[in-house]
Design a protein around this motif. Structure first.
Motif, PDB file in Angstrom:
ATOM      1  N   ALA A  40       0.844  -1.198   0.000  1.00 47.31           N
ATOM      2  CA  ALA A  40       0.000   0.000   0.000  1.00 47.31           C
ATOM      3  C   ALA A  40       0.878   1.246   0.000  1.00 47.31           C
ATOM      4  O   ALA A  40       2.061   1.191   0.361  1.00 47.31           O
ATOM      5  CB  ALA A  40      -0.895   0.009   1.234  1.00 47.31           C
ATOM      6  N   ARG A  68       0.352  -7.227  -4.436  1.00 48.69           N
ATOM      7  CA  ARG A  68      -0.429  -7.994  -3.458  1.00 48.69           C
ATOM      8  C   ARG A  68      -0.770  -9.347  -4.053  1.00 48.69           C
ATOM      9  O   ARG A  68      -1.207  -9.429  -5.196  1.00 48.69           O
ATOM     10  CB  ARG A  68      -1.755  -7.289  -3.146  1.00 48.69           C
ATOM     11  CG  ARG A  68      -1.629  -6.126  -2.220  1.00 48.69           C
ATOM     12  CD  ARG A  68      -3.016  -5.610  -1.846  1.00 48.69           C
ATOM     13  NE  ARG A  68      -2.901  -4.298  -1.212  1.00 48.69           N
ATOM     14  CZ  ARG A  68      -3.925  -3.531  -0.892  1.00 48.69           C
ATOM     15  NH1 ARG A  68      -5.167  -3.939  -1.140  1.00 48.69           N
ATOM     16  NH2 ARG A  68      -3.740  -2.366  -0.324  1.00 48.69           N
ATOM     17  N   MET A  87      -0.785   2.654  -6.680  1.00 48.26           N
ATOM     18  CA  MET A  87      -1.766   3.222  -5.755  1.00 48.26           C
ATOM     19  C   MET A  87      -1.573   4.727  -5.641  1.00 48.26           C
ATOM     20  O   MET A  87      -0.501   5.209  -5.277  1.00 48.26           O
ATOM     21  CB  MET A  87      -1.631   2.570  -4.373  1.00 48.26           C
ATOM     22  CG  MET A  87      -2.758   2.973  -3.455  1.00 48.26           C
ATOM     23  SD  MET A  87      -2.593   2.221  -1.828  1.00 48.26           S
ATOM     24  CE  MET A  87      -3.498   0.739  -2.052  1.00 48.26           C
ATOM     25  N   TRP A 156      -9.141  -0.274   8.494  1.00 49.46           N
ATOM     26  CA  TRP A 156      -7.866  -0.633   7.843  1.00 49.46           C
ATOM     27  C   TRP A 156      -6.918  -1.189   8.896  1.00 49.46           C
ATOM     28  O   TRP A 156      -6.532  -0.497   9.833  1.00 49.46           O
ATOM     29  CB  TRP A 156      -7.259   0.583   7.149  1.00 49.46           C
ATOM     30  CG  TRP A 156      -5.840   0.338   6.676  1.00 49.46           C
ATOM     31  CD1 TRP A 156      -4.704   0.786   7.280  1.00 49.46           C
ATOM     32  CD2 TRP A 156      -5.422  -0.405   5.534  1.00 49.46           C
ATOM     33  NE1 TRP A 156      -3.599   0.357   6.588  1.00 49.46           N
ATOM     34  CE2 TRP A 156      -3.999  -0.376   5.505  1.00 49.46           C
ATOM     35  CE3 TRP A 156      -6.091  -1.113   4.520  1.00 49.46           C
ATOM     36  CZ2 TRP A 156      -3.252  -1.004   4.507  1.00 49.46           C
ATOM     37  CZ3 TRP A 156      -5.336  -1.737   3.539  1.00 49.46           C
ATOM     38  CH2 TRP A 156      -3.949  -1.682   3.528  1.00 49.46           C
ATOM     39  N   ASN A 200     -10.129   4.332  -1.038  1.00 47.91           N
ATOM     40  CA  ASN A 200     -10.226   4.014   0.384  1.00 47.91           C
ATOM     41  C   ASN A 200      -9.631   5.166   1.184  1.00 47.91           C
ATOM     42  O   ASN A 200      -8.451   5.474   1.044  1.00 47.91           O
ATOM     43  CB  ASN A 200      -9.461   2.708   0.664  1.00 47.91           C
ATOM     44  CG  ASN A 200      -9.645   2.227   2.094  1.00 47.91           C
ATOM     45  OD1 ASN A 200     -10.484   2.740   2.825  1.00 47.91           O
ATOM     46  ND2 ASN A 200      -8.855   1.235   2.488  1.00 47.91           N
ATOM     47  N   ASP A 223      -4.678   8.554   5.413  1.00 50.92           N
ATOM     48  CA  ASP A 223      -3.985   7.632   4.498  1.00 50.92           C
ATOM     49  C   ASP A 223      -5.006   7.222   3.461  1.00 50.92           C
ATOM     50  O   ASP A 223      -5.936   6.487   3.783  1.00 50.92           O
ATOM     51  CB  ASP A 223      -3.490   6.421   5.307  1.00 50.92           C
ATOM     52  CG  ASP A 223      -3.414   5.146   4.470  1.00 50.92           C
ATOM     53  OD1 ASP A 223      -3.217   5.245   3.249  1.00 50.92           O
ATOM     54  OD2 ASP A 223      -3.559   4.048   5.065  1.00 50.92           O
ATOM     55  N   THR A 224      -4.899   7.737   2.244  1.00 53.61           N
ATOM     56  CA  THR A 224      -5.872   7.296   1.251  1.00 53.61           C
ATOM     57  C   THR A 224      -5.190   6.477   0.184  1.00 53.61           C
ATOM     58  O   THR A 224      -3.991   6.628  -0.056  1.00 53.61           O
ATOM     59  CB  THR A 224      -6.612   8.484   0.566  1.00 53.61           C
ATOM     60  OG1 THR A 224      -5.835   8.930  -0.536  1.00 53.61           O
ATOM     61  CG2 THR A 224      -6.909   9.596   1.540  1.00 53.61           C
ATOM     62  N   GLY A 225      -5.950   5.603  -0.419  1.00 46.62           N
ATOM     63  CA  GLY A 225      -5.374   4.757  -1.457  1.00 46.62           C
ATOM     64  C   GLY A 225      -6.396   4.458  -2.533  1.00 46.62           C
ATOM     65  O   GLY A 225      -7.534   4.081  -2.235  1.00 46.62           O
TER      66      GLY A 225
HETATM   67  N1  SER Z   1      -3.923   1.907   3.251  1.00 46.43           N
HETATM   68  C1  SER Z   1      -5.160   1.951   2.535  1.00 46.43           C
HETATM   69  C2  SER Z   1      -5.215   0.955   1.415  1.00 46.43           C
HETATM   70  O1  SER Z   1      -4.206   0.487   0.970  1.00 46.43           O
HETATM   71  C3  SER Z   1      -5.384   3.335   2.001  1.00 46.43           C
HETATM   72  O2  SER Z   1      -4.211   3.832   1.444  1.00 46.43           O
HETATM   73  O3  SER Z   1      -6.270   0.656   0.948  1.00 46.43           O
END
Ligand code: SER
Length: 856
Positions: A40, A68, A87, A156, A200, A223-225
């Motif tokens: 991430a 992943r 990401m 999370w 997210n 923390d956005t992803g």
């Molecule tokens: N850590 C979260 C994710 O990987 C948002 O960055 O979904």
């Protein structure tokens, strides 16, 4: 909007809102042994939230390379999963929190990307009223579109098990009903493909401890992803990741090469396209397919993709051809892929070749296993055989089995696998396998190792035993280094007034040091003993151990940062160093490595060792070896600015003690792994002196000065070649003189001229030239024979008008069998070899019979 434009739009949006643009960290997380690959965008920032690292910016935006394997089974089959992905993320460390994160996310989706609000839905953690209210009141979303979900969906968990974590809120996009499950209750949060989670937004506020408890996070934040691939799918109005511009060129190439249609083979092609991206990125970072940890995941991905190709009928290495396409698609953002594509392709190709050798046969065996089963479970030993003999990762066997409605006996497989591991472990490592009881003088659990500082101590024997001819002694404290980290154990002496033991090796048994040797005098007793390490041997080992650290740094400087240590063996008279690199080193590279190290030796740089925490060591740039287990406290060996490694071994005090370093060989040990053998100190000097003395005797023999030997030898080689050519010419002319004689001795069988002759030459070329000459004519068949390098060699020949009737290769084959060797060749010229020259006449005597049999 194309991928690169989307990347730039995202970065600029957050840059305009005060975020520092931070580059992607590596796919291999630095100093985080808890994670195999970066999973991430938040991974590189973990210590900013926890407060372990100083903060130089409070807002960051990044595009992170991630890998992943958690959804591996779904990849390719479902429209929204990838192994490798990019990401997009914005982050706050003790700065803005939920309100800004949510408002900016919505603004980006609806105002910048202009996604239709009708298609967007959101979720929050069921008890997160703060986030719920922000969506409802500040963003003004219809509350029917806000879903309250449980912890499974909206919390999370920390990456790698510890650190920043917290509730989250997700933004979903309604792709279309036709990719959904069709159930009446299908809505955001449903596991089908209709509503992919696009973004997210995590609100990290807890710091998860190793025991699972949650402490408040020092710098709570954001923390956005958002997966670039998913967002692109939505922005480009596609219904699958694999239909975007990030995948189109790869998919097209697969279809072209395999001559298949995408529509009819989506799953297989998606798997190939996905996996080759992951492989290209990981290999470019220096992770190579192997049997352990990261390398094992790569091997699984590669073999999975290869199996798909194989089913398409492509039975040659092929995936490597996709590497330049991946590099080209990604070049805007990852130019390093372009410069490394050749070496990446080479590594993938050689790995493909190795599985292709067994893949076909393995599939046959797999099908045989299935058809022979009485139940629907494949037994563990069959899975092991497919793994061990045919290179099928057990996960691949399981996958193949599942698709045919079978299961695998995993427990049974683990058992067989563990037994096999035990068997290999037994060779080499010291095992307390001797069924001999110890004589205990006093109880002991740990030997105190003092050998970093002293080589002589007074100690007490805690226990001992006799195993065959050897005596094994455990001491309360010891200056003897026990074999570890590639460094061999110390030798020396343990003695007192009434006994003496010569120590030949030292090994660890848990925390105890076992000194293995021969009893030279008296018997073990409970008086104090004096322990003395063989100083000269230890010194030679230390020179070599420091040598491994220096060569590691030099190799990285000369070859590049993809070089990582893969193993080492440090002995007294040499060391071996294995490292990741994809092709042989040139002489120039070897010389460069040597001269770098020898330069450092001349500089007389101090070698310092100290003990610190693992994190502090890795943060300051120390190299850790992946897969090694390190405790909280680690020992760092630092050589000026040249090298800093975690290492428990013993070292010289200063580089000058190495005196000199010389690489004596460089070889490949498996795909992507090279090995150098190296000498230092007196051994290296001795080796050079040996070369020098050879040079002097050669120069004497040649009658020139040593400095002229090189020119002289090169001239001799040239002359030698000219003379050989001249000799060949002469022999060619003289051998052709034999033609009339051979023809005159012909034997006629069924109207065919059979020519048989022994030819006085040691040159097979000459034999062929003669055969070619004799072949010109009609109705001719013959066999010529010579003794070359002490062995009989036969050349068979047939004139053109007979070649459909009699084949030179068949005659050669029959002669080969008769002569105890082999034979074959073409229709008109063949060759056979024999073992014993004394049987030459016997074999030639049978030729007329052989030929008449063939004619009939
Ligand atoms: N850590 C979260 C994710 O990987 C948002 O960055 O979904």
């Amino acid at each position: 909007m194309k991928a690169q434009e989307l990347r730039e739009t995202f970065l600029n949006f957050f840059k305009d809102r005060g975020h520092t643009v931070v580059g992607s960290s590596g796919l291999v997380p630095r100093g985080d042994p808890t994670l195999l690959f970066t999973s991430a965008g938040m991974v590189q920032f973990k210590k900013l939230w926890s407060g372990e690292s100083p903060i130089s910016y409070r807002r960051a935006v990044s595009i992170q390379k991630c890998l992943r394997a958690s959804d591996l089974d779904e990849v390719g089959r479902r429209v929204k999963y990838n192994t490798f992905f990019e990401m997009l993320g914005n982050f706050s460390f003790g700065d803005y929190f939920k309100l800004d994160a949510i408002k900016w996310a919505w603004e980006f989706m609806t105002k910048v990307l202009k996604l239709s609000e009708d298609k967007l839905y959101v979720s929050v953690l069921s008890d997160d009223t703060e986030a719920y209210k922000i969506w409802r009141d500040e963003v003004d979303i219809d509350n029917k579109k806000i879903f309250k979900l449980g912890k499974d969906d909206n919390f999370w968990l920390p990456a790698g098990g510890t650190g920043a974590c917290g509730p989250c809120s997700e933004i979903f996009y309604d792709l279309s009903e036709d990719v959904g499950c069709g159930k009446p209750d299908c809505r955001p949060g449903c596991k089908c493909d209709r509503f992919p989670e696009v973004w997210n937004l995590v609100f990290p506020q807890y710091d998860s401890q190793p025991d699972g408890t949650l402490k408040p996070l020092k710098n709570r934040g954001i923390d956005t992803g958002m997966g670039l691939e998913r967002l692109l799918m939505v922005v480009q109005g596609k219904k699958s990741l694999f239909e975007t511009d990030l995948f189109n060129p790869i998919v097209d190439e697969v279809c072209k090469i395999c001559d298949v249609k995408y529509e009819e083979n989506k799953v297989s092609i998606n798997i190939i396209a996905d996996h080759i991206r992951a492989l290209t990125f990981a290999v470019a970072e220096g992770v190579y397919p192997s049997n352990v940890s990261r390398g094992y995941l790569l091997r699984r991905l590669l073999r999975r993709a290869q199996r798909e190709m194989y089913e398409f009928g492509v039975k040659k290495p092929f995936l490597y051809k996709l590497v330049p396409i991946v590099a080209d698609v990604m070049r805007d953002c990852y130019p390093e892929l372009v410069s490394r594509r050749e070496s990446v392709a080479l590594i993938i190709k050689s790995e493909e070749e190795s599985f292709l050798r067994t893949l076909g046969q393995g599939l046959v065996v797999f099908n045989e296993v299935l058809s022979g089963l009485k139940s629907r479970t494949i037994p563990g030993d069959a899975v092991f055989k497919l793994y061990d003999t045919y290179g099928f990762p057990p996960e691949l066997v399981e996958e193949l089995a599942t698709h045919k409605g079978f299961k695998v006996d995993k427990v049974g497989f683990d058992k067989v696998m563990n037994e096999a591991k035990e068997r290999t472990k037994m060779t080499g490592k010291f095992k307390d396998s001797a069924k001999v009881d110890w004589t205990e003088i006093f109880p002991i659990t740990v030997t105190d190792f003092v050998g970093y500082k002293v080589l002589r101590t007074r100690s007490k024997v805690a226990k001992w035993r006799q195993v065959n001819d050897n005596i094994e002694i455990v001491l309360d404290r010891s200056p003897f280094y026990a074999e570890a980290g590639g460094q061999i154990g110390d030798c020396g002496k343990i003695y007192n007034s009434s006994m003496e033991v010569e120590v030949l090796d030292t090994k660890k048994l848990g925390d105890l040091y076992v000194h293995i040797g021969k009893l030279k005098k008296g018997n073990i007793n409970n008086k104090m003993v004096i322990c003395e390490v063989d100083k000269d041997r230890r010194k030679a080992v230390e020179q070599n151990h420091t040598g491994t650290h220096l060569i590691h740094s030099a190799l990285r400087k000369v070859l590049g940062d993809h070089v990582h240590q893969d193993g080492s063996l440090v002995e007294a008279d040499r060391f071996r160093f294995d490292f990741t690199h994809f092709k042989p080193l040139s002489n120039y590279e070897i010389e460069k490595v040597e001269s770098l190290v020898n330069g450092w030796i001349l500089e007389n740089i101090t070698v310092k060792t100290y003990v610190t925490s693992f994190d502090a060591a890795v943060d300051s740039g120390a190299t850790a070896i992946f897969g090694e287990k390190y405790g909280d406290k680690v020992r760092v060996v630092r050589i000026g600015d040249i090298s800093m490694e975690l290492c428990g071994g013993t070292h010289v005090r200063s580089t000058a003690e190495l005196i000199f370093l010389k690489i004596i060989s460089e070889t490949g040990i498996h795909t992507g792994i090279r090995r150098v053998e190296v000498l230092t100190g007196a051994t290296a000097i001795k080796r050079l002196m040996g070369y020098e003395s050879d040079l002097v005797s050669i120069s004497d023999r040649l009658g020139v000065e040593p400095s002229q030997v090189k020119d002289k030898v090169y001239n001799l080689i040239e002359d030698n070649k000219k003379l050989r050519d001249r000799l060949m010419e002469l022999e060619r002319v003289s051998i052709l003189n034999l033609v009339p004689e051979i023809l005159s001795k012909k034997e006629v069988i069924d109207g065919i001229d059979v020519l048989i002759s022994k030819v006085p030459t040691e040159n097979i070329e000459i034999l062929r030239i003669l055969a070619d000459k004799l072949r010109v004519g009609s109705q001719r068949v013959g066999v010529l024979c010579s003794v070359i390098n002490g062995k009989p060699v036969f050349i068979t020949f047939v004139s053109d008008d007979l070649k459909s009737q009699i084949k030179a290769s068949i005659i050669a084959n029959k002669i080969g069998k008769l002569a105890g060797g082999g034979g074959g060749g073409k229709d008109t010229i063949g060759q056979a070899g024999g073992k014993d020259t004394s049987e030459l006449d016997y074999v030639l005597g049978h030729v007329p019979r052989l030929i008449s049999e063939i004619i009939k």
